[in-house]
Design a protein around this motif. Structure first.
Motif, PDB file in Angstrom:
ATOM      1  N   VAL A 159      12.202   5.164   6.942  1.00 35.55           N
ATOM      2  CA  VAL A 159      11.044   5.807   6.316  1.00 35.55           C
ATOM      3  C   VAL A 159      10.997   7.272   6.749  1.00 35.55           C
ATOM      4  CG1 VAL A 159       8.533   5.727   6.055  1.00 35.55           C
ATOM      5  CG2 VAL A 159       9.826   3.630   6.389  1.00 35.55           C
ATOM      6  N   GLN A 160      10.882   8.164   5.763  1.00 34.31           N
ATOM      7  CA  GLN A 160      10.895   9.591   6.066  1.00 34.31           C
ATOM      8  C   GLN A 160       9.480  10.144   6.166  1.00 34.31           C
ATOM      9  OE1 GLN A 160      13.617  11.426   6.766  1.00 34.31           O
ATOM     10  NE2 GLN A 160      14.710   9.468   6.616  1.00 34.31           N
ATOM     11  N   PRO A 161       9.215  10.937   7.181  1.00 36.05           N
ATOM     12  CA  PRO A 161       7.883  11.536   7.261  1.00 36.05           C
ATOM     13  C   PRO A 161       7.775  12.754   6.342  1.00 36.05           C
ATOM     14  CG  PRO A 161       9.228  12.256   9.093  1.00 36.05           C
ATOM     15  CD  PRO A 161      10.084  11.327   8.301  1.00 36.05           C
ATOM     16  N   LYS A 162       6.524  13.046   5.982  1.00 29.58           N
ATOM     17  CA  LYS A 162       6.271  14.282   5.239  1.00 29.58           C
ATOM     18  C   LYS A 162       6.096  15.373   6.295  1.00 29.58           C
ATOM     19  CE  LYS A 162       2.868  15.968   2.003  1.00 29.58           C
ATOM     20  NZ  LYS A 162       1.548  15.687   1.478  1.00 29.58           N
ATOM     21  N   ILE A 163       6.742  16.554   6.070  1.00 29.23           N
ATOM     22  CA  ILE A 163       6.614  17.603   7.085  1.00 29.23           C
ATOM     23  C   ILE A 163       5.680  18.702   6.572  1.00 29.23           C
ATOM     24  CG2 ILE A 163       7.840  19.250   8.534  1.00 29.23           C
ATOM     25  CD1 ILE A 163      10.153  17.261   8.555  1.00 29.23           C
ATOM     26  N   LEU A 164       4.588  18.900   7.280  1.00 28.41           N
ATOM     27  CA  LEU A 164       3.593  19.895   6.877  1.00 28.41           C
ATOM     28  C   LEU A 164       4.095  21.305   7.218  1.00 28.41           C
ATOM     29  CD1 LEU A 164       0.279  18.162   8.078  1.00 28.41           C
ATOM     30  CD2 LEU A 164       1.439  17.954   5.886  1.00 28.41           C
ATOM     31  N   LYS A 165       3.378  22.326   6.673  1.00 26.54           N
ATOM     32  CA  LYS A 165       3.796  23.721   6.876  1.00 26.54           C
ATOM     33  C   LYS A 165       3.944  24.086   8.350  1.00 26.54           C
ATOM     34  CE  LYS A 165       2.224  25.907   2.671  1.00 26.54           C
ATOM     35  NZ  LYS A 165       1.042  26.446   2.036  1.00 26.54           N
ATOM     36  N   ASP A 166       3.014  23.540   9.151  1.00 24.78           N
ATOM     37  CA  ASP A 166       3.088  23.878  10.590  1.00 24.78           C
ATOM     38  C   ASP A 166       4.091  23.000  11.334  1.00 24.78           C
ATOM     39  OD1 ASP A 166       1.879  21.438  10.638  1.00 24.78           O
ATOM     40  OD2 ASP A 166       0.107  22.068  11.760  1.00 24.78           O
ATOM     41  N   GLY A 167       4.836  22.226  10.590  1.00 23.62           N
ATOM     42  CA  GLY A 167       5.881  21.407  11.211  1.00 23.62           C
ATOM     43  C   GLY A 167       5.434  20.011  11.616  1.00 23.62           C
ATOM     44  N   THR A 168       4.112  19.699  11.450  1.00 22.23           N
ATOM     45  CA  THR A 168       3.620  18.370  11.830  1.00 22.23           C
ATOM     46  C   THR A 168       4.224  17.300  10.919  1.00 22.23           C
ATOM     47  OG1 THR A 168       1.530  19.475  12.284  1.00 22.23           O
ATOM     48  CG2 THR A 168       1.512  17.065  12.346  1.00 22.23           C
ATOM     49  N   LYS A 169       4.710  16.235  11.556  1.00 21.27           N
ATOM     50  CA  LYS A 169       5.264  15.121  10.771  1.00 21.27           C
ATOM     51  C   LYS A 169       4.148  14.131  10.459  1.00 21.27           C
ATOM     52  CE  LYS A 169       9.853  15.233  12.760  1.00 21.27           C
ATOM     53  NZ  LYS A 169      10.689  14.669  13.814  1.00 21.27           N
ATOM     54  N   VAL A 170       3.987  13.779   9.192  1.00 23.51           N
ATOM     55  CA  VAL A 170       2.981  12.779   8.809  1.00 23.51           C
ATOM     56  C   VAL A 170       3.706  11.561   8.255  1.00 23.51           C
ATOM     57  CG1 VAL A 170       0.944  12.281   7.412  1.00 23.51           C
ATOM     58  CG2 VAL A 170       1.318  14.596   8.287  1.00 23.51           C
ATOM     59  N   TRP A 171       3.555  10.468   8.946  1.00 19.41           N
ATOM     60  CA  TRP A 171       4.252   9.243   8.523  1.00 19.41           C
ATOM     61  C   TRP A 171       3.410   8.518   7.489  1.00 19.41           C
ATOM     62  CZ3 TRP A 171       9.149   8.348  10.213  1.00 19.41           C
ATOM     63  CH2 TRP A 171       9.590   9.134  11.287  1.00 19.41           C
ATOM     64  N   PRO A 172       4.052   7.957   6.485  1.00 23.47           N
ATOM     65  CA  PRO A 172       3.266   7.247   5.466  1.00 23.47           C
ATOM     66  C   PRO A 172       2.516   6.062   6.063  1.00 23.47           C
ATOM     67  CG  PRO A 172       5.621   6.857   5.147  1.00 23.47           C
ATOM     68  CD  PRO A 172       5.495   7.854   6.261  1.00 23.47           C
ATOM     69  N   THR A 173       1.280   5.896   5.634  1.00 22.82           N
ATOM     70  CA  THR A 173       0.521   4.746   6.128  1.00 22.82           C
ATOM     71  C   THR A 173       0.524   3.647   5.065  1.00 22.82           C
ATOM     72  OG1 THR A 173      -1.475   5.748   5.296  1.00 22.82           O
ATOM     73  CG2 THR A 173      -1.072   6.001   7.651  1.00 22.82           C
ATOM     74  N   VAL A 174       0.526   2.442   5.530  1.00 23.56           N
ATOM     75  CA  VAL A 174       0.539   1.318   4.581  1.00 23.56           C
ATOM     76  C   VAL A 174      -0.796   0.582   4.696  1.00 23.56           C
ATOM     77  CG1 VAL A 174       1.771  -0.773   3.879  1.00 23.56           C
ATOM     78  CG2 VAL A 174       3.014   1.108   4.967  1.00 23.56           C
ATOM     79  N   GLU A 175      -1.452   0.426   3.551  1.00 30.12           N
ATOM     80  CA  GLU A 175      -2.742  -0.293   3.540  1.00 30.12           C
ATOM     81  C   GLU A 175      -2.509  -1.787   3.705  1.00 30.12           C
ATOM     82  OE1 GLU A 175      -6.092   0.459   3.288  1.00 30.12           O
ATOM     83  OE2 GLU A 175      -5.319   2.415   3.911  1.00 30.12           O
ATOM     84  N   ARG A 176      -3.149  -2.361   4.683  1.00 31.13           N
ATOM     85  CA  ARG A 176      -3.070  -3.811   4.854  1.00 31.13           C
ATOM     86  C   ARG A 176      -4.467  -4.374   4.968  1.00 31.13           C
ATOM     87  NH1 ARG A 176       0.666  -2.540   8.904  1.00 31.13           N
ATOM     88  NH2 ARG A 176       2.752  -2.503   8.048  1.00 31.13           N
ATOM     89  N   LYS A 177      -4.574  -5.628   4.614  1.00 30.68           N
ATOM     90  CA  LYS A 177      -5.869  -6.295   4.723  1.00 30.68           C
ATOM     91  C   LYS A 177      -6.236  -6.405   6.210  1.00 30.68           C
ATOM     92  CE  LYS A 177      -7.719 -10.886   3.952  1.00 30.68           C
ATOM     93  NZ  LYS A 177      -7.506 -11.401   5.306  1.00 30.68           N
ATOM     94  N   LYS A 178      -7.499  -6.055   6.511  1.00 24.91           N
ATOM     95  CA  LYS A 178      -7.914  -6.174   7.907  1.00 24.91           C
ATOM     96  C   LYS A 178      -8.124  -7.642   8.272  1.00 24.91           C
ATOM     97  CE  LYS A 178     -10.224  -1.799   8.579  1.00 24.91           C
ATOM     98  NZ  LYS A 178     -11.361  -1.140   9.188  1.00 24.91           N
ATOM     99  N   LEU A 179      -7.878  -7.930   9.520  1.00 22.96           N
ATOM    100  CA  LEU A 179      -8.185  -9.282  10.012  1.00 22.96           C
ATOM    101  C   LEU A 179      -9.697  -9.416  10.084  1.00 22.96           C
ATOM    102  CD1 LEU A 179      -6.481 -11.212  12.748  1.00 22.96           C
ATOM    103  CD2 LEU A 179      -8.854 -10.664  13.165  1.00 22.96           C
ATOM    104  N   ARG A 180     -10.220 -10.534   9.631  1.00 23.79           N
ATOM    105  CA  ARG A 180     -11.685 -10.727   9.627  1.00 23.79           C
ATOM    106  C   ARG A 180     -12.089 -11.662  10.762  1.00 23.79           C
ATOM    107  NH1 ARG A 180     -14.979  -9.608   5.725  1.00 23.79           N
ATOM    108  NH2 ARG A 180     -16.047 -11.614   5.739  1.00 23.79           N
ATOM    109  N   LEU A 181     -12.992 -11.163  11.593  1.00 18.04           N
ATOM    110  CA  LEU A 181     -13.388 -11.931  12.776  1.00 18.04           C
ATOM    111  C   LEU A 181     -14.910 -12.053  12.846  1.00 18.04           C
ATOM    112  CD1 LEU A 181     -11.859 -11.703  16.270  1.00 18.04           C
ATOM    113  CD2 LEU A 181     -14.298 -11.415  16.085  1.00 18.04           C
TER     114      LEU A 181
END
Ligand SMILES: C[S@@+](CC[C@H](N)C(=O)[O-])C[C@H]1O[C@@H](n2cnc3c(N)ncnc32)[C@H](O)[C@@H]1O
Length: 393
Positions: A159-181
């Protein structure tokens, strides 16, 4: 089907109105609210206690004894009073009033809660949530097969991160169902606040924060829609507070109603409930759990507590292996130094908690002053469960 009914229509157990004191806050669990869905969460959403609950500080500051021994004594006395109040043998109305007054003199439920929090969490360096979270991760509870496959693919793929102008790497987040407690007996609702991937609904007879709903477990509305059911019901140090032996059994049966198929019940008890009781042991609790539709998945004892993570039994995971057997009070070990902790499984409905009615509260307060000044007769110490926790490992 939308949830258009009033929440009282969802009660699965017919309880007299006088027992619904804890349900009168007007707050509803999220699954009864969600038709009023909004784009952004409101203050009310956060009050409802689902999604991530910010670490909430208790709102009350009752005075509790400073010394550990005194706190333990106080917790023990509370357990004894709760048990005596719930006992079918208590038929004398004056004795009942005296017990209610004594409970009030001791500071009521708030003082018990403060002593529990003080004597438990801080001293043992973490709440019982820590052990559960470890098991959730290991057993991948709440992750659907699709989520698990997704996670595997992510790990395998580069998985490739997106690189922002200031060089910060942003990794893609994956939406998952939260555990319900569903956290029963949550006090201030802090136990799972540090886990954003857990959507916690917190309830307590006497909440100590706005993120906790005021409900007796037996009155809490049962979700009708499959997606509103919970992955886990937590009963951490709640069953030993329950004074009625049959209600303890009812708690094990009642938990099924809230859970998804193959859902889990998390049970925590003071260790002496099993290791030093005349009526209960690890083996007997295992049998009672199996008989009420649970299969033990993980079990651990620390120096002071016993932790049980059990799963709904049967092929379809609805606890269908339960056998309807009655479990009476039967001796498992003898000895003068033993405690009387016991779980009874019997048909019928949960018994009403003594002292929940408003009129009782008035009486309690009036009597409290008199009993305190008279010194009041000591209740039968023989009934002490001896299950208060002092300090964990
Ligand atoms: C010793 S505290 C446990 C706190 C916390 N769960 C922990 O593990 O440290 C017990 C709590 O359970 C609550 N409780 C007892 N019976 C309950 C019931 N039937 N429904 C909801 N809460 C209950 C009490 O009000 C009390 O706050």
């Amino acid at each position: 089907m939308p949830h258009t009914n009033s929440h009282s229509a969802h009660f699965t157990l017919a309880t007299p109105a006088r027992d619904r004191k804890a349900s009168r806050s007007g707050k509803k669990p999220a699954f009864l609210q969600k038709k009023k869905s909004k784009a952004t969460p409101s203050a009310k959403d956060s009050i409802l206690g689902t999604a991530t609950v910010a670490a909430a500080e208790p709102t009350a500051d009752p005075s509790i004894p400073k010394g550990r021994q005194d706190q333990t004594q106080l917790i023990r006395r509370f357990h004894t009073i709760e048990k005596q109040l719930a006992s079918p043998a208590l038929t004398d109305p004056d004795e009942r009033k005296r017990l209610l007054a004594e409970r009030e003199t001791l500071g009521g439920l708030e003082t018990y809660q403060a002593a529990s929090v003080h004597g438990g969490d801080k001293a043992r360096g973490g709440e019982s949530s820590k052990w559960l979270v470890k098991q959730i991760k290991e057993l991948k509870i709440g992750l659907s097969q699709a989520d698990q496959d997704k996670k595997k693919k992510e790990q395998q793929a580069a998985v490739q991160p997106k690189i922002l102008k200031d060089g910060t790497k942003v990794w893609p987040t994956v939406e998952r169902k939260k555990l319900r407690l569903l956290d029963v007996g949550a006090i201030a609702g802090t136990a799972y606040a540090g886990y954003p991937w857990i959507s916690t609904t917190s309830i307590d007879l006497n909440p100590q924060s706005d993120s906790v709903l005021a409900y007796n477990f037996f009155d809490f509305p049962v979700p009708e829609q499959p997606e509103d059911k919970y992955d886990i019901v937590a009963l951490s140090l709640v069953m030993n507070y329950e004074g009625s032996l049959v209600n303890r059994g009812h708690m094990l049966l009642h938990a099924h109603s809230y859970l998804t198929p193959h859902g889990y019940l998390y049970l925590v008890l003071p260790l002496p409930c099993l290791t030093n009781s005349r009526y209960l042991s690890h083996a007997r609790l295992t049998s009672i759990l199996e008989s009420t539709g649970w299969t033990v998945q993980r079990q651990h004892d620390s120096a002071k507590l016993t932790y049980w993570l059990v799963k709904r039994s049967g092929e379809t995971g609805q606890g269908e292996d339960r056998d309807g057997k009655e479990w009476k009070r039967e001796g498992v070990r003898k000895g003068a130094q033993r405690n009387n902790f016991c779980v009874v499984v019997a048909p019928g409905k949960p018994v009403v908690r003594a002292g929940d009615a408003e009129e009782d509260k008035g009486e309690e307060k009036k009597k409290a002053a008199t009993t305190a000044s008279e010194g009041g007769p000591a209740a039968d110490d023989d009934q002490d469960d001896g299950t208060a926790i002092e300090q964990d490992e």
